[in-house]
Design an enzyme around this catalytic site. Structure first.
Site, PDB file in Angstrom:
ATOM      1  N   GLY A 131       0.833  -1.211   0.000  1.00 26.13           N
ATOM      2  CA  GLY A 131       0.000   0.000   0.000  1.00 26.13           C
ATOM      3  C   GLY A 131       0.859   1.248   0.000  1.00 26.13           C
ATOM      4  CB  SER A 133       0.109   4.315  -5.448  1.00 25.98           C
ATOM      5  OG  SER A 133       1.260   3.755  -5.992  1.00 25.98           O
ATOM      6  CD  GLU A 248       8.064  -2.515  -7.923  1.00 20.97           C
ATOM      7  OE1 GLU A 248       8.305  -1.465  -7.311  1.00 20.97           O
ATOM      8  OE2 GLU A 248       6.950  -2.813  -8.367  1.00 20.97           O
ATOM      9  CD  GLU A 375       5.801   9.666 -19.248  1.00 20.87           C
ATOM     10  OE1 GLU A 375       5.638   8.801 -18.363  1.00 20.87           O
ATOM     11  OE2 GLU A 375       5.208   9.627 -20.340  1.00 20.87           O
TER      12      GLU A 375
HETATM   13  C1  LIG Z   1       0.356  -2.820 -13.039  1.00 21.55           C
HETATM   14  C2  LIG Z   1       0.455  -1.867 -11.884  1.00 21.55           C
HETATM   15  C3  LIG Z   1       0.559  -2.373 -10.594  1.00 21.55           C
HETATM   16  C4  LIG Z   1       0.651  -1.492  -9.514  1.00 21.55           C
HETATM   17  N1  LIG Z   1       0.701  -2.018  -8.250  1.00 21.55           N
HETATM   18  C5  LIG Z   1       0.790  -1.188  -7.187  1.00 21.55           C
HETATM   19  C6  LIG Z   1       0.802  -1.714  -5.851  1.00 21.55           C
HETATM   20  O1  LIG Z   1       0.696  -2.922  -5.636  1.00 21.55           O
HETATM   21  N2  LIG Z   1       0.906  -0.851  -4.817  1.00 21.55           N
HETATM   22  C7  LIG Z   1       1.009   0.506  -5.015  1.00 21.55           C
HETATM   23  O2  LIG Z   1       1.140   1.230  -4.034  1.00 21.55           O
HETATM   24  N3  LIG Z   1       0.965   1.043  -6.273  1.00 21.55           N
HETATM   25  C8  LIG Z   1       0.854   0.232  -7.354  1.00 21.55           C
HETATM   26  N4  LIG Z   1       0.795   0.755  -8.634  1.00 21.55           N
HETATM   27  C9  LIG Z   1       0.785   2.204  -8.812  1.00 21.55           C
HETATM   28  C10 LIG Z   1       2.053   2.754  -9.438  1.00 21.55           C
HETATM   29  O3  LIG Z   1       3.123   2.712  -8.535  1.00 21.55           O
HETATM   30  C11 LIG Z   1       1.734   4.181  -9.907  1.00 21.55           C
HETATM   31  O4  LIG Z   1       0.735   4.087 -10.904  1.00 21.55           O
HETATM   32  C12 LIG Z   1       2.939   4.877 -10.486  1.00 21.55           C
HETATM   33  O5  LIG Z   1       3.885   5.143  -9.483  1.00 21.55           O
HETATM   34  C13 LIG Z   1       2.540   6.210 -11.169  1.00 21.55           C
HETATM   35  O6  LIG Z   1       1.792   6.994 -10.303  1.00 21.55           O
HETATM   36  P1  LIG Z   1       0.369   7.598 -10.748  1.00 21.55           P
HETATM   37  O7  LIG Z   1      -0.441   6.510 -11.358  1.00 21.55           O
HETATM   38  O8  LIG Z   1      -0.198   8.315  -9.587  1.00 21.55           O
HETATM   39  O9  LIG Z   1       0.704   8.631 -11.900  1.00 21.55           O
HETATM   40  P2  LIG Z   1       1.246  10.121 -11.712  1.00 21.55           P
HETATM   41  O10 LIG Z   1       2.437  10.114 -10.822  1.00 21.55           O
HETATM   42  O11 LIG Z   1       0.111  11.006 -11.337  1.00 21.55           O
HETATM   43  O12 LIG Z   1       1.718  10.464 -13.174  1.00 21.55           O
HETATM   44  C14 LIG Z   1       0.809  10.876 -14.209  1.00 21.55           C
HETATM   45  C15 LIG Z   1       1.631  11.185 -15.449  1.00 21.55           C
HETATM   46  O13 LIG Z   1       2.538  12.279 -15.174  1.00 21.55           O
HETATM   47  C16 LIG Z   1       3.877  11.890 -15.451  1.00 21.55           C
HETATM   48  N5  LIG Z   1       4.792  12.494 -14.470  1.00 21.55           N
HETATM   49  C17 LIG Z   1       4.651  12.512 -13.124  1.00 21.55           C
HETATM   50  N6  LIG Z   1       5.708  13.133 -12.555  1.00 21.55           N
HETATM   51  C18 LIG Z   1       6.547  13.498 -13.559  1.00 21.55           C
HETATM   52  C19 LIG Z   1       7.814  14.156 -13.612  1.00 21.55           C
HETATM   53  N7  LIG Z   1       8.436  14.561 -12.500  1.00 21.55           N
HETATM   54  N8  LIG Z   1       8.384  14.356 -14.831  1.00 21.55           N
HETATM   55  C20 LIG Z   1       7.771  13.930 -15.971  1.00 21.55           C
HETATM   56  N9  LIG Z   1       6.557  13.312 -15.982  1.00 21.55           N
HETATM   57  C21 LIG Z   1       5.958  13.087 -14.796  1.00 21.55           C
HETATM   58  C22 LIG Z   1       3.889  10.372 -15.309  1.00 21.55           C
HETATM   59  O14 LIG Z   1       4.947   9.792 -16.054  1.00 21.55           O
HETATM   60  C23 LIG Z   1       2.515  10.005 -15.873  1.00 21.55           C
HETATM   61  O15 LIG Z   1       2.558   9.945 -17.273  1.00 21.55           O
HETATM   62  C24 LIG Z   1       0.669  -0.093  -9.731  1.00 21.55           C
HETATM   63  C25 LIG Z   1       0.542   0.409 -11.031  1.00 21.55           C
HETATM   64  C26 LIG Z   1       0.418  -0.457 -12.089  1.00 21.55           C
HETATM   65  C27 LIG Z   1       0.251   0.125 -13.462  1.00 21.55           C
END
Ligand SMILES: Cc1cc2nc3c(=O)[nH]c(=O)nc-3n(C[C@H](O)[C@H](O)[C@H](O)COP(=O)(O)OP(=O)(O)OC[C@H]3O[C@@H](n4cnc5c(N)ncnc54)[C@H](O)[C@@H]3O)c2cc1C
Length: 391
Positions: A131, A133, A248, A375
Protein backbone atom coordinates in the site's frame (compact mmCIF):
# COMPACT_ATOMS: atom_id res chain seq x y z
CA UNK A 1 31.58 -7.99 -18.11
CA UNK A 2 31.70 -11.78 -18.01
CA UNK A 3 29.81 -13.58 -20.80
CA UNK A 4 30.67 -17.08 -19.54
CA UNK A 5 28.06 -18.97 -17.50
CA UNK A 6 29.05 -19.26 -13.82
CA UNK A 7 29.61 -22.94 -12.90
CA UNK A 8 27.78 -22.88 -9.53
CA UNK A 9 24.80 -21.17 -11.17
CA UNK A 10 24.66 -23.76 -13.93
CA UNK A 11 24.56 -26.49 -11.27
CA UNK A 12 21.54 -24.83 -9.62
CA UNK A 13 19.96 -24.42 -13.05
CA UNK A 14 20.32 -28.12 -13.87
CA UNK A 15 19.07 -29.21 -10.44
CA UNK A 16 15.98 -27.02 -10.70
CA UNK A 17 15.30 -28.07 -14.32
CA UNK A 18 15.23 -31.71 -13.18
CA UNK A 19 12.94 -30.81 -10.27
CA UNK A 20 10.55 -28.99 -12.63
CA UNK A 21 10.52 -31.98 -14.94
CA UNK A 22 9.77 -34.35 -12.05
CA UNK A 23 6.86 -32.14 -10.91
CA UNK A 24 5.43 -31.47 -14.36
CA UNK A 25 2.09 -33.12 -13.56
CA UNK A 26 1.54 -30.57 -10.74
CA UNK A 27 2.00 -27.50 -12.91
CA UNK A 28 1.00 -28.66 -16.41
CA UNK A 29 -2.74 -27.79 -15.87
CA UNK A 30 -1.62 -24.14 -15.64
CA UNK A 31 -1.81 -23.99 -19.46
CA UNK A 32 -5.62 -23.92 -19.14
CA UNK A 33 -6.08 -22.61 -15.56
CA UNK A 34 -4.17 -19.40 -16.39
CA UNK A 35 -7.00 -18.27 -18.68
CA UNK A 36 -9.93 -19.14 -16.44
CA UNK A 37 -12.44 -16.41 -15.65
CA UNK A 38 -12.68 -17.89 -12.16
CA UNK A 39 -10.12 -15.81 -10.23
CA UNK A 40 -10.56 -17.90 -7.04
CA UNK A 41 -9.66 -21.08 -8.95
CA UNK A 42 -6.56 -19.39 -10.39
CA UNK A 43 -5.46 -18.16 -6.97
CA UNK A 44 -5.99 -21.59 -5.37
CA UNK A 45 -3.99 -23.29 -8.14
CA UNK A 46 -1.11 -20.85 -7.74
CA UNK A 47 -1.12 -21.19 -3.94
CA UNK A 48 -0.97 -24.97 -4.20
CA UNK A 49 1.87 -24.74 -6.74
CA UNK A 50 3.86 -22.37 -4.56
CA UNK A 51 3.44 -24.67 -1.53
CA UNK A 52 4.88 -27.50 -3.65
CA UNK A 53 7.84 -25.33 -4.68
CA UNK A 54 8.43 -24.24 -1.11
CA UNK A 55 8.21 -27.86 0.07
CA UNK A 56 11.68 -28.19 -1.48
CA UNK A 57 12.69 -24.59 -0.67
CA UNK A 58 12.78 -23.27 -4.23
CA UNK A 59 10.73 -20.09 -3.69
CA UNK A 60 13.53 -17.92 -2.29
CA UNK A 61 16.77 -19.91 -2.33
CA UNK A 62 18.69 -16.75 -1.38
CA UNK A 63 16.92 -16.52 2.00
CA UNK A 64 18.54 -17.82 5.19
CA UNK A 65 17.86 -21.49 5.89
CA UNK A 66 16.08 -20.76 9.19
CA UNK A 67 13.54 -18.59 7.32
CA UNK A 68 12.70 -21.03 4.54
CA UNK A 69 15.53 -20.41 2.07
CA UNK A 70 18.69 -22.34 1.16
CA UNK A 71 21.23 -19.67 2.08
CA UNK A 72 22.14 -19.36 -1.63
CA UNK A 73 22.96 -16.16 -3.56
CA UNK A 74 20.54 -13.70 -5.19
CA UNK A 75 21.87 -14.83 -8.57
CA UNK A 76 20.81 -18.40 -7.82
CA UNK A 77 17.32 -17.10 -6.98
CA UNK A 78 17.25 -15.32 -10.34
CA UNK A 79 18.30 -18.51 -12.12
CA UNK A 80 15.38 -20.39 -10.51
CA UNK A 81 13.00 -17.62 -11.59
CA UNK A 82 14.43 -17.69 -15.11
CA UNK A 83 13.90 -21.45 -15.34
CA UNK A 84 10.29 -21.12 -14.14
CA UNK A 85 9.68 -18.61 -16.92
CA UNK A 86 11.57 -20.64 -19.52
CA UNK A 87 9.51 -23.77 -18.78
CA UNK A 88 6.36 -21.61 -18.93
CA UNK A 89 5.54 -22.98 -15.46
CA UNK A 90 3.22 -20.93 -13.22
CA UNK A 91 4.80 -17.84 -11.66
CA UNK A 92 4.95 -17.19 -7.91
CA UNK A 93 1.56 -15.85 -6.86
CA UNK A 94 3.12 -13.22 -4.63
CA UNK A 95 6.23 -12.56 -6.72
CA UNK A 96 6.09 -8.84 -5.94
CA UNK A 97 5.90 -9.47 -2.19
CA UNK A 98 8.83 -11.88 -2.44
CA UNK A 99 10.89 -9.46 -4.55
CA UNK A 100 9.96 -6.29 -2.66
CA UNK A 101 8.55 -6.85 0.80
CA UNK A 102 10.46 -9.95 1.92
CA UNK A 103 14.01 -8.62 1.26
CA UNK A 104 12.99 -5.34 2.87
CA UNK A 105 11.89 -7.21 6.01
CA UNK A 106 15.22 -9.05 5.98
CA UNK A 107 17.04 -5.70 6.14
CA UNK A 108 14.72 -3.62 8.33
CA UNK A 109 12.44 -6.09 10.16
CA UNK A 110 12.93 -7.34 13.71
CA UNK A 111 13.77 -11.01 14.24
CA UNK A 112 10.22 -11.60 15.52
CA UNK A 113 8.75 -9.98 12.39
CA UNK A 114 10.98 -12.07 10.12
CA UNK A 115 10.12 -15.33 11.90
CA UNK A 116 6.41 -14.55 12.05
CA UNK A 117 5.82 -13.34 8.49
CA UNK A 118 8.43 -14.76 6.11
CA UNK A 119 7.83 -18.56 6.22
CA UNK A 120 4.04 -18.30 5.53
CA UNK A 121 4.73 -15.68 2.85
CA UNK A 122 7.14 -17.98 1.00
CA UNK A 123 4.66 -20.88 1.16
CA UNK A 124 1.82 -18.57 -0.01
CA UNK A 125 -0.13 -19.51 3.12
CA UNK A 126 -0.45 -15.75 3.63
CA UNK A 127 -0.66 -13.29 0.73
CA UNK A 128 0.60 -9.71 0.85
CA UNK A 129 -0.07 -6.40 -0.85
CA UNK A 130 1.90 -3.15 -0.98
CA UNK A 131 0.00 0.00 0.00
CA UNK A 132 2.21 2.81 -1.30
CA UNK A 133 0.37 4.81 -4.02
CA UNK A 134 -2.47 7.19 -3.23
CA UNK A 135 -4.83 9.19 -5.44
CA UNK A 136 -2.45 12.18 -5.21
CA UNK A 137 0.83 10.39 -4.58
CA UNK A 138 2.15 8.09 -7.31
CA UNK A 139 5.39 9.21 -8.97
CA UNK A 140 5.72 11.77 -6.20
CA UNK A 141 5.27 9.18 -3.46
CA UNK A 142 6.69 11.45 -0.77
CA UNK A 143 3.54 13.58 -0.90
CA UNK A 144 1.43 10.73 0.52
CA UNK A 145 -1.23 11.77 3.03
CA UNK A 146 -2.43 8.59 4.76
CA UNK A 147 -1.96 9.48 8.40
CA UNK A 148 -0.94 7.28 11.36
CA UNK A 149 -1.18 8.74 14.86
CA UNK A 150 0.49 7.07 17.80
CA UNK A 151 -2.01 6.30 20.56
CA UNK A 152 -0.44 4.38 23.45
CA UNK A 153 1.21 1.28 22.03
CA UNK A 154 -0.78 1.44 18.79
CA UNK A 155 -1.05 3.50 15.60
CA UNK A 156 -4.45 4.69 14.39
CA UNK A 157 -4.47 4.91 10.59
CA UNK A 158 -6.75 7.00 8.35
CA UNK A 159 -6.48 7.57 4.61
CA UNK A 160 -6.76 5.99 1.17
CA UNK A 161 -4.52 3.93 -1.08
CA UNK A 162 -5.05 3.06 -4.74
CA UNK A 163 -3.77 0.55 -7.35
CA UNK A 164 -3.04 -1.83 -4.47
CA UNK A 165 -2.43 -5.07 -6.37
CA UNK A 166 -4.03 -8.15 -4.75
CA UNK A 167 -5.42 -6.18 -1.77
CA UNK A 168 -8.63 -8.16 -2.38
CA UNK A 169 -6.73 -11.44 -1.81
CA UNK A 170 -4.15 -10.30 0.74
CA UNK A 171 -3.98 -11.23 4.41
CA UNK A 172 -1.43 -8.50 5.17
CA UNK A 173 -0.02 -5.38 3.57
CA UNK A 174 3.05 -3.19 3.95
CA UNK A 175 1.64 0.33 4.14
CA UNK A 176 3.38 3.68 3.87
CA UNK A 177 1.93 6.24 6.26
CA UNK A 178 2.71 9.76 7.42
CA UNK A 179 3.64 9.79 11.09
CA UNK A 180 5.05 13.32 11.34
CA UNK A 181 3.07 15.84 9.25
CA UNK A 182 5.25 18.80 10.28
CA UNK A 183 8.53 17.24 9.03
CA UNK A 184 9.72 17.69 5.39
CA UNK A 185 7.87 15.20 3.09
CA UNK A 186 10.58 12.49 2.98
CA UNK A 187 11.28 12.66 6.70
CA UNK A 188 7.89 12.04 8.33
CA UNK A 189 6.98 8.71 6.70
CA UNK A 190 6.89 5.28 8.36
CA UNK A 191 6.17 1.69 7.23
CA UNK A 192 3.53 -0.40 8.95
CA UNK A 193 2.42 -4.01 8.58
CA UNK A 194 -1.35 -3.94 8.39
CA UNK A 195 -3.68 -6.90 8.95
CA UNK A 196 -6.16 -6.62 6.06
CA UNK A 197 -8.88 -8.17 8.27
CA UNK A 198 -8.66 -5.27 10.76
CA UNK A 199 -11.88 -3.34 11.44
CA UNK A 200 -11.92 -0.13 9.37
CA UNK A 201 -10.21 -1.61 6.26
CA UNK A 202 -12.43 -1.48 3.15
CA UNK A 203 -11.14 -2.93 -0.12
CA UNK A 204 -12.86 -1.97 -3.37
CA UNK A 205 -11.64 -3.87 -6.46
CA UNK A 206 -11.09 -1.90 -9.69
CA UNK A 207 -11.96 -3.59 -12.97
CA UNK A 208 -9.09 -3.38 -15.44
CA UNK A 209 -9.16 -3.11 -19.22
CA UNK A 210 -8.53 -6.90 -19.32
CA UNK A 211 -11.67 -7.56 -17.27
CA UNK A 212 -9.57 -8.80 -14.32
CA UNK A 213 -9.76 -7.19 -10.88
CA UNK A 214 -6.22 -7.33 -9.52
CA UNK A 215 -6.05 -3.64 -8.52
CA UNK A 216 -7.95 -2.13 -5.63
CA UNK A 217 -8.76 1.00 -3.73
CA UNK A 218 -8.13 0.58 -0.01
CA UNK A 219 -9.91 2.84 2.47
CA UNK A 220 -8.54 3.03 6.01
CA UNK A 221 -10.79 4.41 8.72
CA UNK A 222 -9.50 4.46 12.32
CA UNK A 223 -7.59 1.23 11.73
CA UNK A 224 -5.73 0.21 14.89
CA UNK A 225 -2.25 -1.23 14.25
CA UNK A 226 0.00 -2.51 17.07
CA UNK A 227 3.20 -0.45 17.42
CA UNK A 228 5.16 -3.71 17.08
CA UNK A 229 4.09 -3.71 13.39
CA UNK A 230 6.39 -0.78 12.62
CA UNK A 231 9.06 -1.83 10.08
CA UNK A 232 12.31 0.11 10.45
CA UNK A 233 12.51 3.27 12.52
CA UNK A 234 9.69 5.72 13.15
CA UNK A 235 9.70 8.54 10.54
CA UNK A 236 12.49 6.85 8.55
CA UNK A 237 10.24 4.85 6.25
CA UNK A 238 11.68 6.54 3.17
CA UNK A 239 14.91 4.56 3.58
CA UNK A 240 12.83 1.39 3.83
CA UNK A 241 10.98 2.28 0.66
CA UNK A 242 14.11 3.01 -1.36
CA UNK A 243 15.37 -0.48 -0.49
CA UNK A 244 12.01 -1.98 -1.44
CA UNK A 245 11.78 -0.21 -4.81
CA UNK A 246 15.42 -1.02 -5.64
CA UNK A 247 14.60 -4.72 -5.28
CA UNK A 248 11.44 -4.37 -7.35
CA UNK A 249 13.08 -2.79 -10.35
CA UNK A 250 16.20 -4.97 -10.40
CA UNK A 251 15.04 -8.52 -9.83
CA UNK A 252 11.61 -8.40 -11.47
CA UNK A 253 13.10 -7.01 -14.69
CA UNK A 254 15.47 -9.90 -15.26
CA UNK A 255 12.63 -12.39 -14.99
CA UNK A 256 10.54 -10.27 -17.31
CA UNK A 257 13.17 -10.53 -20.02
CA UNK A 258 13.10 -14.34 -19.92
CA UNK A 259 9.31 -14.31 -20.20
CA UNK A 260 9.62 -12.08 -23.29
CA UNK A 261 12.04 -14.55 -24.86
CA UNK A 262 9.60 -17.42 -24.23
CA UNK A 263 6.77 -15.39 -25.82
CA UNK A 264 8.98 -14.63 -28.80
CA UNK A 265 9.74 -18.32 -29.33
CA UNK A 266 6.05 -19.10 -29.12
CA UNK A 267 5.25 -16.39 -31.68
CA UNK A 268 7.96 -17.82 -33.93
CA UNK A 269 6.32 -21.27 -33.85
CA UNK A 270 2.89 -19.78 -34.58
CA UNK A 271 4.15 -17.62 -37.49
CA UNK A 272 5.74 -20.69 -39.07
CA UNK A 273 2.74 -22.95 -38.45
CA UNK A 274 0.33 -20.47 -40.08
CA UNK A 275 2.61 -19.68 -43.03
CA UNK A 276 2.76 -16.01 -42.02
CA UNK A 277 6.53 -16.36 -41.64
CA UNK A 278 6.73 -16.46 -45.45
CA UNK A 279 5.72 -12.80 -45.61
CA UNK A 280 8.90 -10.73 -46.03
CA UNK A 281 7.61 -7.85 -43.91
CA UNK A 282 6.60 -10.19 -41.09
CA UNK A 283 10.04 -11.85 -41.20
CA UNK A 284 11.76 -8.48 -41.04
CA UNK A 285 9.70 -7.25 -38.07
CA UNK A 286 10.22 -10.55 -36.26
CA UNK A 287 13.99 -10.36 -36.80
CA UNK A 288 13.97 -6.83 -35.35
CA UNK A 289 12.21 -8.03 -32.20
CA UNK A 290 14.60 -10.96 -31.88
CA UNK A 291 17.52 -8.53 -32.05
CA UNK A 292 15.96 -6.20 -29.49
CA UNK A 293 15.17 -8.98 -27.02
CA UNK A 294 18.78 -10.18 -27.41
CA UNK A 295 20.00 -6.65 -26.62
CA UNK A 296 17.75 -6.67 -23.54
CA UNK A 297 19.40 -9.95 -22.53
CA UNK A 298 22.84 -8.29 -22.73
CA UNK A 299 21.63 -5.42 -20.54
CA UNK A 300 20.38 -8.14 -18.16
CA UNK A 301 23.88 -9.69 -18.11
CA UNK A 302 25.35 -6.30 -17.21
CA UNK A 303 22.85 -6.06 -14.34
CA UNK A 304 23.74 -9.59 -13.16
CA UNK A 305 27.43 -8.72 -13.39
CA UNK A 306 26.87 -5.63 -11.19
CA UNK A 307 24.92 -7.67 -8.63
CA UNK A 308 27.53 -10.42 -8.67
CA UNK A 309 30.35 -7.98 -7.92
CA UNK A 310 28.36 -6.11 -5.27
CA UNK A 311 28.11 -2.94 -7.40
CA UNK A 312 24.98 -0.79 -7.44
CA UNK A 313 23.40 -1.56 -10.84
CA UNK A 314 23.56 1.44 -13.16
CA UNK A 315 21.26 0.35 -15.94
CA UNK A 316 18.05 -0.57 -14.08
CA UNK A 317 16.15 2.44 -15.47
CA UNK A 318 17.38 1.70 -19.00
CA UNK A 319 16.19 -1.89 -18.67
CA UNK A 320 12.81 -0.84 -17.24
CA UNK A 321 12.21 1.81 -19.91
CA UNK A 322 13.41 -0.26 -22.86
CA UNK A 323 11.83 -3.52 -21.64
CA UNK A 324 8.35 -2.13 -20.97
CA UNK A 325 8.18 -0.18 -24.25
CA UNK A 326 9.56 -3.15 -26.20
CA UNK A 327 6.87 -5.36 -24.63
CA UNK A 328 4.16 -3.00 -25.87
CA UNK A 329 5.56 -2.93 -29.43
CA UNK A 330 6.14 -6.67 -29.53
CA UNK A 331 2.63 -7.53 -28.29
CA UNK A 332 1.18 -5.02 -30.75
CA UNK A 333 2.90 -7.02 -33.49
CA UNK A 334 1.69 -10.38 -32.08
CA UNK A 335 -1.90 -9.12 -32.06
CA UNK A 336 -1.76 -7.35 -35.45
CA UNK A 337 -0.27 -10.47 -37.08
CA UNK A 338 -3.53 -12.30 -36.29
CA UNK A 339 -5.47 -10.05 -38.68
CA UNK A 340 -9.24 -10.15 -38.05
CA UNK A 341 -8.79 -12.93 -35.45
CA UNK A 342 -7.20 -10.31 -33.19
CA UNK A 343 -10.73 -9.19 -32.29
CA UNK A 344 -11.55 -12.53 -30.66
CA UNK A 345 -11.23 -13.08 -26.92
CA UNK A 346 -10.59 -16.08 -24.70
CA UNK A 347 -13.31 -18.70 -25.01
CA UNK A 348 -14.08 -17.87 -28.68
CA UNK A 349 -14.03 -20.90 -30.96
CA UNK A 350 -11.40 -19.58 -33.39
CA UNK A 351 -9.33 -17.46 -31.02
CA UNK A 352 -5.54 -17.83 -31.32
CA UNK A 353 -3.82 -19.30 -28.20
CA UNK A 354 -6.98 -18.70 -26.18
CA UNK A 355 -6.47 -14.94 -26.45
CA UNK A 356 -3.23 -14.95 -24.45
CA UNK A 357 -1.60 -12.30 -26.67
CA UNK A 358 -4.73 -10.12 -26.61
CA UNK A 359 -4.74 -10.28 -22.80
CA UNK A 360 -1.00 -9.55 -22.57
CA UNK A 361 -1.36 -6.70 -25.11
CA UNK A 362 -3.98 -4.99 -22.95
CA UNK A 363 -2.00 -5.65 -19.77
CA UNK A 364 1.17 -4.22 -21.36
CA UNK A 365 -0.44 -0.75 -21.24
CA UNK A 366 0.27 -0.88 -17.49
CA UNK A 367 3.93 -1.85 -17.85
CA UNK A 368 5.11 1.67 -18.69
CA UNK A 369 3.37 2.92 -15.52
CA UNK A 370 4.02 0.24 -12.89
CA UNK A 371 7.11 0.59 -10.66
CA UNK A 372 8.02 4.00 -12.08
CA UNK A 373 6.58 5.45 -15.30
CA UNK A 374 8.60 5.83 -18.51
CA UNK A 375 8.81 9.59 -17.96
CA UNK A 376 10.28 9.06 -14.49
CA UNK A 377 12.80 6.53 -15.90
CA UNK A 378 13.84 9.08 -18.57
CA UNK A 379 14.34 11.69 -15.83
CA UNK A 380 16.53 9.25 -13.86
CA UNK A 381 18.59 8.34 -16.95
CA UNK A 382 19.03 12.01 -17.88
CA UNK A 383 20.02 13.18 -14.41
CA UNK A 384 21.85 10.22 -12.84
CA UNK A 385 23.38 8.42 -15.83
CA UNK A 386 23.97 11.27 -18.28
CA UNK A 387 24.54 14.01 -15.68
CA UNK A 388 22.14 16.41 -17.39
CA UNK A 389 20.74 19.30 -15.33
CA UNK A 390 17.21 19.15 -13.88
CA UNK A 391 14.68 20.89 -16.12
C1 LIG B 1 0.36 -2.82 -13.04
C2 LIG B 1 0.46 -1.87 -11.88
C3 LIG B 1 0.56 -2.37 -10.59
C4 LIG B 1 0.65 -1.49 -9.51
N1 LIG B 1 0.70 -2.02 -8.25
C5 LIG B 1 0.79 -1.19 -7.19
C6 LIG B 1 0.80 -1.71 -5.85
O1 LIG B 1 0.70 -2.92 -5.64
N2 LIG B 1 0.91 -0.85 -4.82
C7 LIG B 1 1.01 0.51 -5.02
O2 LIG B 1 1.14 1.23 -4.03
N3 LIG B 1 0.97 1.04 -6.27
C8 LIG B 1 0.85 0.23 -7.35
N4 LIG B 1 0.79 0.75 -8.63
C9 LIG B 1 0.78 2.20 -8.81
C10 LIG B 1 2.05 2.75 -9.44
O3 LIG B 1 3.12 2.71 -8.53
C11 LIG B 1 1.73 4.18 -9.91
O4 LIG B 1 0.74 4.09 -10.90
C12 LIG B 1 2.94 4.88 -10.49
O5 LIG B 1 3.89 5.14 -9.48
C13 LIG B 1 2.54 6.21 -11.17
O6 LIG B 1 1.79 6.99 -10.30
P1 LIG B 1 0.37 7.60 -10.75
O7 LIG B 1 -0.44 6.51 -11.36
O8 LIG B 1 -0.20 8.31 -9.59
O9 LIG B 1 0.70 8.63 -11.90
P2 LIG B 1 1.25 10.12 -11.71
O10 LIG B 1 2.44 10.11 -10.82
O11 LIG B 1 0.11 11.01 -11.34
O12 LIG B 1 1.72 10.46 -13.17
C14 LIG B 1 0.81 10.88 -14.21
C15 LIG B 1 1.63 11.19 -15.45
O13 LIG B 1 2.54 12.28 -15.17
C16 LIG B 1 3.88 11.89 -15.45
N5 LIG B 1 4.79 12.49 -14.47
C17 LIG B 1 4.65 12.51 -13.12
N6 LIG B 1 5.71 13.13 -12.55
C18 LIG B 1 6.55 13.50 -13.56
C19 LIG B 1 7.81 14.16 -13.61
N7 LIG B 1 8.44 14.56 -12.50
N8 LIG B 1 8.38 14.36 -14.83
C20 LIG B 1 7.77 13.93 -15.97
N9 LIG B 1 6.56 13.31 -15.98
C21 LIG B 1 5.96 13.09 -14.80
C22 LIG B 1 3.89 10.37 -15.31
O14 LIG B 1 4.95 9.79 -16.05
C23 LIG B 1 2.51 10.00 -15.87
O15 LIG B 1 2.56 9.95 -17.27
C24 LIG B 1 0.67 -0.09 -9.73
C25 LIG B 1 0.54 0.41 -11.03
C26 LIG B 1 0.42 -0.46 -12.09
C27 LIG B 1 0.25 0.13 -13.46
Amino acid sequence: MDFEPIASLEQTRQEFRSWLQAHRSTWAPWASVRHTEDAAQRVEFLRHWQRTLQGDRWVAVHFPENLGGRGASLLEHLVVQQELARADAPPLINGAAISIFAPTLLVFGTLEQQRRYLPPLLAADELWCLGFSEPNAGSDLASLRTRAEQVGDTFVVNGQKVWTTYANQANYGLFLVRTNPSAPPHKGISCLILDMESPGVTVRPLREITGDTDFNEVFLENVVVPATNLVGELNRGWEVILTALGHERGTLLLVDHVRRKVELEELHRWLRATGKANDLLVRQRFAEFWTEVTIMGLHGLALISDLQHGRTPTNVSVLKLYGSELAQRFLDFAVTAQGPYAQLWRGDLRVVRDGAWQHAWLMARAMTIASGTSEIQRNIIAQRLLGLPRS
